[in-house]
Design a protein around this motif. Structure first.
Motif: not given
Length: 73
Positions: A14-20, A22-28
């Motif tokens: 769950v935490l690993g998928s949340a990081n992914v 979050l990374f996509i959100t930050i890029r957008s």
């Protein structure tokens, strides 16, 4: 497997998928901020060009290169 291993495996997934996500959100968000900044810079540049065009037009009218011009400064 014990219950602890199952819980830890689930939690790390769950935490690993949340990081992914979050990374996509930050890029957008970064791309959107850059696009907004570029649009504002373009708007300022267009306003400056319009101002200078108007100023040059007024000065050309006042310069009046003909010898019989009444508006010459």
């Amino acid at each position: 497997m014990s219950i602890l291993e199952i819980v830890l495996t689930f939690l790390s997934g769950v935490l690993g998928s949340a990081n992914v996500v979050l990374f996509i959100t930050i890029r957008s968000v970064k791309k959107k901020a850059l696009a907004d900044a570029t649009a504002e810079m373009d708007k300022v540049l267009i306003n400056r060009i319009n101002f200078l065009d108007q100023r040059i037009t007024e000065l050309e009218k006042k310069a009046c290169f003909r010898t019989d011009c009444e508006m010459r400064m």
